[in-house]
Design an enzyme around this catalytic site. Sequence first.
Site, PDB file in Angstrom:
ATOM      1  N   ASP A 268      14.172  43.442   0.343  1.00  0.00           N
ATOM      2  CA  ASP A 268      15.620  43.376   0.138  1.00  0.00           C
ATOM      3  C   ASP A 268      16.050  41.915   0.129  1.00  0.00           C
ATOM      4  O   ASP A 268      15.212  41.017  -0.007  1.00  0.00           O
ATOM      5  CB  ASP A 268      16.393  44.256   1.140  1.00  0.00           C
ATOM      6  CG  ASP A 268      16.291  43.725   2.563  1.00  0.00           C
ATOM      7  OD1 ASP A 268      15.511  42.774   2.797  1.00  0.00           O
ATOM      8  OD2 ASP A 268      16.990  44.258   3.447  1.00  0.00           O
TER       9      ASP A 268
ATOM     10  N   HIS B 246      -0.624   7.133   8.348  1.00  0.00           N
ATOM     11  CA  HIS B 246      -1.721   6.495   7.618  1.00  0.00           C
ATOM     12  C   HIS B 246      -1.766   7.122   6.223  1.00  0.00           C
ATOM     13  O   HIS B 246      -1.510   8.323   6.087  1.00  0.00           O
ATOM     14  CB  HIS B 246      -3.042   6.750   8.359  1.00  0.00           C
ATOM     15  CG  HIS B 246      -4.203   5.934   7.864  1.00  0.00           C
ATOM     16  ND1 HIS B 246      -4.850   6.215   6.680  1.00  0.00           N
ATOM     17  CD2 HIS B 246      -4.826   4.838   8.387  1.00  0.00           C
ATOM     18  CE1 HIS B 246      -5.818   5.325   6.493  1.00  0.00           C
ATOM     19  NE2 HIS B 246      -5.820   4.470   7.511  1.00  0.00           N
TER      20      HIS B 246
ATOM     21  N   LYS C  14       0.843  -1.213   0.000  1.00  0.00           N
ATOM     22  CA  LYS C  14       0.000   0.000   0.000  1.00  0.00           C
ATOM     23  C   LYS C  14       0.868   1.250   0.000  1.00  0.00           C
ATOM     24  O   LYS C  14       0.587   2.225  -0.695  1.00  0.00           O
ATOM     25  CB  LYS C  14      -0.885   0.017   1.247  1.00  0.00           C
ATOM     26  CG  LYS C  14      -1.989  -1.012   1.227  1.00  0.00           C
ATOM     27  CD  LYS C  14      -3.324  -0.333   1.356  1.00  0.00           C
ATOM     28  CE  LYS C  14      -4.324  -1.026   0.456  1.00  0.00           C
ATOM     29  NZ  LYS C  14      -5.585  -0.290   0.386  1.00  0.00           N
TER      30      LYS C  14
HETATM   31  N1  COA Z   1       1.038   2.241   5.639  1.00  0.00           N
HETATM   32  C1  COA Z   1       0.475   1.613   4.574  1.00  0.00           C
HETATM   33  N2  COA Z   1      -0.817   1.259   4.518  1.00  0.00           N
HETATM   34  C2  COA Z   1      -1.569   1.551   5.588  1.00  0.00           C
HETATM   35  C3  COA Z   1      -1.054   2.211   6.708  1.00  0.00           C
HETATM   36  C4  COA Z   1       0.303   2.562   6.721  1.00  0.00           C
HETATM   37  N3  COA Z   1       0.888   3.196   7.754  1.00  0.00           N
HETATM   38  N4  COA Z   1      -2.046   2.407   7.607  1.00  0.00           N
HETATM   39  C5  COA Z   1      -3.136   1.879   7.056  1.00  0.00           C
HETATM   40  N5  COA Z   1      -2.879   1.350   5.840  1.00  0.00           N
HETATM   41  C6  COA Z   1      -3.807   0.703   4.923  1.00  0.00           C
HETATM   42  C7  COA Z   1      -4.483  -0.491   5.572  1.00  0.00           C
HETATM   43  O1  COA Z   1      -3.748  -1.657   5.341  1.00  0.00           O
HETATM   44  C8  COA Z   1      -5.821  -0.501   4.888  1.00  0.00           C
HETATM   45  O2  COA Z   1      -5.724  -1.096   3.641  1.00  0.00           O
HETATM   46  P1  COA Z   1      -6.540  -2.435   3.318  1.00  0.00           P
HETATM   47  O3  COA Z   1      -7.909  -2.251   3.882  1.00  0.00           O
HETATM   48  O4  COA Z   1      -6.489  -2.522   1.825  1.00  0.00           O
HETATM   49  O5  COA Z   1      -5.753  -3.507   4.006  1.00  0.00           O
HETATM   50  C9  COA Z   1      -6.114   0.953   4.601  1.00  0.00           C
HETATM   51  O6  COA Z   1      -4.844   1.615   4.632  1.00  0.00           O
HETATM   52  C10 COA Z   1      -7.031   1.584   5.623  1.00  0.00           C
HETATM   53  O7  COA Z   1      -6.492   1.348   6.899  1.00  0.00           O
HETATM   54  P2  COA Z   1      -7.377   1.487   8.212  1.00  0.00           P
HETATM   55  O8  COA Z   1      -8.315   0.333   8.331  1.00  0.00           O
HETATM   56  O9  COA Z   1      -7.947   2.852   8.245  1.00  0.00           O
HETATM   57  O10 COA Z   1      -6.262   1.420   9.339  1.00  0.00           O
HETATM   58  P3  COA Z   1      -5.756   0.119  10.135  1.00  0.00           P
HETATM   59  O11 COA Z   1      -6.678  -0.110  11.280  1.00  0.00           O
HETATM   60  O12 COA Z   1      -5.489  -0.992   9.191  1.00  0.00           O
HETATM   61  O13 COA Z   1      -4.371   0.646  10.700  1.00  0.00           O
HETATM   62  C11 COA Z   1      -2.893   1.814  12.089  1.00  0.00           C
HETATM   63  C12 COA Z   1      -4.312   1.713  11.600  1.00  0.00           C
HETATM   64  C13 COA Z   1      -2.722   3.010  12.991  1.00  0.00           C
HETATM   65  C14 COA Z   1      -2.518   0.535  12.831  1.00  0.00           C
HETATM   66  C15 COA Z   1      -1.983   1.953  10.829  1.00  0.00           C
HETATM   67  O14 COA Z   1      -2.343   3.148  10.188  1.00  0.00           O
HETATM   68  C16 COA Z   1      -0.512   1.900  11.088  1.00  0.00           C
HETATM   69  O15 COA Z   1       0.047   0.837  11.262  1.00  0.00           O
HETATM   70  N6  COA Z   1       0.175   3.066  11.058  1.00  0.00           N
HETATM   71  C17 COA Z   1       1.590   3.142  11.242  1.00  0.00           C
HETATM   72  C18 COA Z   1       1.948   2.942  12.705  1.00  0.00           C
HETATM   73  C19 COA Z   1       3.413   3.118  12.911  1.00  0.00           C
HETATM   74  O16 COA Z   1       4.227   2.830  12.056  1.00  0.00           O
HETATM   75  N7  COA Z   1       3.805   3.627  14.085  1.00  0.00           N
HETATM   76  C20 COA Z   1       5.173   3.877  14.382  1.00  0.00           C
HETATM   77  C21 COA Z   1       5.605   5.230  13.932  1.00  0.00           C
HETATM   78  S1  COA Z   1       4.951   6.517  14.926  1.00  0.00           S
END
Ligand code: COA
Length: 303
Positions: free
Chosen positions: A281, A234, A16
């Site tokens: 300036d 996200h 993604k």
């Molecule tokens: N990178 C890539 N894709 C992401 C993503 C990210 N950081 N966060 C969400 N997605 C994708 C999901 O896989 C989902 O796709 P799918 O339905 O086709 O599988 C889509 O985007 C929608 O996601 P959503 O359902 O809204 O979120 P989630 O519950 O799957 O995930 C989090 C929420 C917070 C767990 C996720 O956004 C995440 O892991 N973020 C990064 C956290 C991180 O790295 N923290 C450390 C640094 S501060």
Amino acid sequence: RAFLFVPGDDRRKIEKGAASGVDSAIMDCEDGVAASRKAEARVTIASALTDAANGALDFGRTEKLVRVNAFNTGMTADDLAAVLPASPDGIVLPKVESADDLQRIDELMRLSVRAPLNGETAGDDARPSIALIAIIESARGIMNLREIAACAESIPRLQALVFGAEDFAGDLGAIRTPAGHEIAYGRAALVVSAKAYGLQAVDMVYLKLDDADGLSAESRTARELGYTGKMAIHPKQIAPIQAAFTPTTAEIAAALRLIDAFDGYQAEGKGAFQLDGKMVDMPIIRAARAVMASARAAGLIDS
Ligand code: COA
Ligand code: MG
């Protein structure tokens, strides 16, 4: 502009991220990955990078970065050994507290790099192909910003400093507020130190996933402070961040008008002049040129 954190043990999220159009994807081995999944993250990231190299996974123009675990975990060297041979564009080191941390990772990167795979050889130290980005997220890290940023002079791969607000506030024992006064000093200090040594400055993550307006406002403030980008957690945060760090058409037009007027007055031998009732300036012209440089970097204008 935008750096998207992607949990490194999750191939689906990596795919993604690769397709998201984000400027940089940071495949994570650190806090976004559970302790029990660290080994899985290394392998998953290495295989995604290998697939990117052989065309099986297309990252488009997205930069491929890897965040390794901090030195105090004892996992850093193994993370590097697993991912460096697969040629990431850069390594992100968290919890950087001193120049010594950066010297250590630079040394490890030079040792564990496999030259035939990424074209970086021992003789290539002055122009390393794999970048280094440091996250500063502790009271000590902020105290030692000067020596950390000054590493830019001896470690050419160091390109950016990142402000990690949540860990920083935790380290202070501060209480996070919407206004952010508890992190204001660290956030401002980081950008000054980065810019003093020609480094990019990357702003903190915004945790409220459903608040696009709040994210845009916080991104705007970061740009006003001099930050060049912001971290995202996200995919839906990418567009607001990239927009905030891209000059608007009005900003580009205003910058062009200033530069044109300046060139005209320079030809007449005048360094300062007025435009729309405001003095112009050199500092104003430098700012206008910086707007043009970001517009070029964002691909909005050719030359
Ligand atoms: N990178 C890539 N894709 C992401 C993503 C990210 N950081 N966060 C969400 N997605 C994708 C999901 O896989 C989902 O796709 P799918 O339905 O086709 O599988 C889509 O985007 C929608 O996601 P959503 O359902 O809204 O979120 P989630 O519950 O799957 O995930 C989090 C929420 C917070 C767990 C996720 O956004 C995440 O892991 N973020 C990064 C956290 C991180 O790295 N923290 C450390 C640094 S501060
Ligand atoms: Mg952190």
